[in-house]
Design a protein around this motif. Structure first.
Motif, mmCIF file in Angstrom:
data_model
loop_
_atom_site.group_PDB
_atom_site.id
_atom_site.type_symbol
_atom_site.label_atom_id
_atom_site.label_comp_id
_atom_site.label_asym_id
_atom_site.label_seq_id
_atom_site.Cartn_x
_atom_site.Cartn_y
_atom_site.Cartn_z
ATOM 1 N N LEU A 34 7.018 -19.584 2.157
ATOM 2 C CA LEU A 34 6.308 -19.324 2.163
ATOM 3 C C LEU A 34 4.943 -20.774 1.050
ATOM 4 O O LEU A 34 5.869 -21.029 0.226
ATOM 5 N N VAL A 35 4.368 -20.721 2.055
ATOM 6 C CA VAL A 35 2.759 -21.797 1.696
ATOM 7 C C VAL A 35 1.556 -21.058 1.268
ATOM 8 O O VAL A 35 0.989 -20.642 1.987
ATOM 9 N N PHE A 36 1.569 -22.027 -0.185
ATOM 10 C CA PHE A 36 -0.533 -21.377 -0.158
ATOM 11 C C PHE A 36 -0.921 -21.980 -0.445
ATOM 12 O O PHE A 36 -1.185 -23.218 -1.727
ATOM 13 N N ALA A 84 10.703 -15.691 2.897
ATOM 14 C CA ALA A 84 10.048 -14.488 2.954
ATOM 15 C C ALA A 84 9.672 -14.726 5.045
ATOM 16 O O ALA A 84 9.558 -15.520 5.438
ATOM 17 N N ARG A 85 9.666 -13.374 4.937
ATOM 18 C CA ARG A 85 8.844 -13.597 6.356
ATOM 19 C C ARG A 85 7.046 -12.593 6.746
ATOM 20 O O ARG A 85 6.816 -11.986 5.725
ATOM 21 N N LEU A 86 6.723 -12.705 7.983
ATOM 22 C CA LEU A 86 5.522 -12.465 8.030
ATOM 23 C C LEU A 86 5.081 -11.282 8.827
ATOM 24 O O LEU A 86 5.977 -12.009 10.383
ATOM 25 N N THR A 87 3.928 -10.364 8.843
ATOM 26 C CA THR A 87 3.645 -9.905 10.227
ATOM 27 C C THR A 87 2.419 -9.166 10.704
ATOM 28 O O THR A 87 2.160 -9.334 9.091
ATOM 29 N N ASP A 88 1.759 -9.034 11.364
ATOM 30 C CA ASP A 88 -0.145 -8.985 11.889
ATOM 31 C C ASP A 88 0.335 -8.061 12.186
ATOM 32 O O ASP A 88 -1.262 -7.319 12.950
ATOM 33 N N CYS A 114 0.760 -0.896 -0.243
ATOM 34 C CA CYS A 114 -0.147 0.128 -0.033
ATOM 35 C C CYS A 114 0.846 1.426 -0.036
ATOM 36 O O CYS A 114 1.808 0.950 -0.081
ATOM 37 N N GLU A 115 0.094 2.968 0.330
ATOM 38 C CA GLU A 115 1.274 3.870 0.416
ATOM 39 C C GLU A 115 2.253 3.552 1.498
ATOM 40 O O GLU A 115 3.264 4.375 1.092
ATOM 41 N N CYS A 116 2.220 2.853 2.602
ATOM 42 C CA CYS A 116 2.463 2.977 3.284
ATOM 43 C C CYS A 116 3.975 2.156 3.222
ATOM 44 O O CYS A 116 5.146 2.567 3.786
ATOM 45 N N GLN A 117 4.044 1.338 2.584
ATOM 46 C CA GLN A 117 5.514 0.923 1.354
ATOM 47 C C GLN A 117 6.034 -0.176 3.012
ATOM 48 O O GLN A 117 7.555 -0.363 3.072
ATOM 49 N N SER A 118 5.720 -0.836 3.537
ATOM 50 C CA SER A 118 6.017 -1.368 5.112
ATOM 51 C C SER A 118 5.881 -3.279 5.022
ATOM 52 O O SER A 118 4.929 -3.116 5.821
ATOM 53 N N SER A 137 7.145 -9.993 3.043
ATOM 54 C CA SER A 137 8.066 -8.864 3.603
ATOM 55 C C SER A 137 8.636 -9.687 2.145
ATOM 56 O O SER A 137 8.179 -10.173 1.232
ATOM 57 N N LYS A 138 9.380 -8.395 1.474
ATOM 58 C CA LYS A 138 9.859 -8.647 0.045
ATOM 59 C C LYS A 138 10.676 -10.105 0.321
ATOM 60 O O LYS A 138 11.102 -10.427 1.289
ATOM 61 N N VAL A 139 10.521 -11.252 -0.542
ATOM 62 C CA VAL A 139 11.289 -12.347 -0.813
ATOM 63 C C VAL A 139 12.581 -12.424 -0.319
ATOM 64 O O VAL A 139 13.718 -11.351 -1.074
ATOM 65 N N LEU A 140 13.399 -12.983 0.582
ATOM 66 C CA LEU A 140 14.697 -12.974 0.799
ATOM 67 C C LEU A 140 16.054 -13.590 -0.004
ATOM 68 O O LEU A 140 16.838 -14.067 0.841
ATOM 69 N N GLY A 141 15.277 -14.613 -0.613
ATOM 70 C CA GLY A 141 15.985 -16.287 -1.034
ATOM 71 C C GLY A 141 14.851 -16.999 -1.872
ATOM 72 O O GLY A 141 13.841 -16.685 -1.402
ATOM 73 N N ARG A 142 15.451 -18.449 -1.971
ATOM 74 C CA ARG A 142 14.865 -18.814 -2.177
ATOM 75 C C ARG A 142 15.392 -20.298 -2.231
ATOM 76 O O ARG A 142 16.492 -20.034 -1.298
#
Length: 435
Positions: free
Chosen positions: A284-286, A305-309, A250-254, A322-327
């Motif tokens: 990540l698993v979807f 990646a990491r998630l935040t709530d 979003c506009e917060c870019q966080s 987060s941005k993808v940090l690796g594979r």
């Protein structure tokens, strides 16, 4: 901030949990009944649809990975008859077999809704001119953005990729306000603008950009924003899950808000496959809970990646990634194209023109990623004339580019110059700073 779908994007977490549970139960039942491959996997794991009561039961279900899509190529994981499939997209695979995804008419509507949210998060509305410089075709990028822009009533400019000077002229003449493409291409556009004597801050109407399909850094974001005079938003998606639009900033870019009313996200330890608590770095698993044609269950993305709530100032209540940090595998993403070393190995072995030793050198030269394939010559080739060596290089390059759909440089090197390994060979040297 623009108009958004507050019903879902700002939904109370308890209500969202109930909605996800309801949709998960329905999806699991439908997949079990309509996809023999999934039914067999669930039986092997000792789980039936009735065992899934809510999101907490997700861990009882088997994982899905790319190999499952290859095992059932092309349509074996589809959960609807083919006459209900109105669109097929595909991405490159490791062995020449593409990863095939299908969409029903409702899936296309869902995708358009998701991308409409993403565009709105970047400030687009019905007065916007959305410049689509993602590729159109089997790649999901271009058409995904296209339908989303039409959904919000914006004006779509479907330029697709390449022909950069024409892109810029169109931006200037047509009044493009939202740019969508890969981040590396955005920088290349900015570089070309300078060469053409065009100042995007004075000569263009660009306000924002949505950039994805490849890894990029915060430093690259700052560079894009500085050069183009826009706000740069990150977007995440996978063709197997739906395409672009799974998550967006979003506009917060966080962090990127995940569309949780359509996808349940987990982070797992890639080694133990156990779910990790929120905030942990992992794979990540979807799980797709609204898709009809290809509703994947616990799809392992191999993206770390990491998630935040934590509550976002924008008001959206969705979990952010987060941005993808690796594979966790050996896949590379180069200029938006998935590249596996095994694809190049297959080309070299099929041609039989060189020794079976190679190395991939990936770098970021200016704004664009570059790929150099270094291949060892045989002792016999080493004594060949320069023209003969160049002919072999060109032949290898042509075949690799045909396989990958990506330009590269091929360089034949002296025998025994590529390091040998008794363990896992180091096939890739990635010089890009993606953290």
């Amino acid at each position: 901030m623009g108009i958004w779908n507050a019903e879902y994007e700002c939904m109370d977490r308890e209500r969202l949990y109930e909605l996800q549970g309801k949709r998960l139960r329905s999806t699991v039942k439908r997949v079990y009944e309509n996809v023999p491959y999934y039914r067999q996997k669930m039986k092997e794991k000792g789980v039936e649809p009735g065992d899934i009561k809510n999101v907490d039961d997700l861990k009882k279900l088997p994982f899905t990975c790319k190999q499952d899509l290859r095992n059932t190529y092309p349509y074996g994981l589809f959960a609807v008859p083919m006459e209900e499939v109105v669109r097929i997209h595909a991405s490159s695979g490791t062995t020449g077999k593409r990863t095939v995804v299908g969409y029903t008419a409702k899936d296309i509507e869902t995708w358009a809704e998701i991308m409409a949210r993403c565009l709105t998060a970047a400030g687009a509305d019905r007065t916007s001119f959305v410049h689509v410089a993602y590729g159109y075709g089997l790649f999901t990028g271009g058409l995904g953005v296209h339908y989303g822009a039409e959904k919000i009533g914006a004006t779509v400019i479907p330029v697709s990729g390449g022909n950069t000077k024409l892109q810029i002229q169109i931006m200037k003449d047509f009044g493009s306000t939202i740019l969508t493409c890969t981040p590396s291409y955005a920088l290349y556009i900015a570089e070309t603008m300078r060469e053409m004597g065009i100042d995007p801050k004075k000569d263009l109407k660009l306000k924002a950009g949505i950039f994805g399909a490849e890894p990029w850094t915060e430093a690259m974001r700052r560079e894009i924003e500085s050069q183009l005079g826009i706000k740069a938003h990150d977007i995440y998606g996978l063709s197997e899950v739906i395409g672009p639009g799974v998550a967006v900033e979003c506009e917060c870019q966080s962090g990127m808000h995940i569309q949780e009313d359509h996808f349940i996200v987990e982070v797992i330890d890639p080694e133990t496959e156990e779910p990790l608590p929120i905030g942990s770095e992992g794979e990540l698993v979807f799980t797709c809970i609204t898709k009809e044609a290809l509703p994947l269950i616990r799809y392992r993305t191999r993206d770390v990646a990491r998630l935040t709530d934590e509550k976002c100032p924008c008001g959206r209540t969705q979990v952010r990634m987060s941005k993808v940090l690796g594979r966790t595998d050996d896949m590379l993403i180069i200029r938006g194209v998935n590249v596996y070393p095994s694809q190049i190995e297959s080309v070299l072995l099929e041609l039989g023109l060189s020794a079976p030793y190679y190395q991939l050198i990936v770098d970021r030269v200016g704004p664009l990623d570059s790929l150099e394939v270094q291949v060892e010559m045989t002792p016999e080739m080493f004594s060949d004339q320069v023209k003969q060596i160049e002919a072999v290089e060109n032949k290898i390059r042509h075949n690799i580019e045909s396989t990958l759909g990506l330009s590269c440089k091929v360089r034949l090197v002296e025998p025994k110059t590529i390091q040998r390994s008794e363990g896992k060979a180091k096939r890739v040297i990635d010089k890009r700073n993606l953290k």
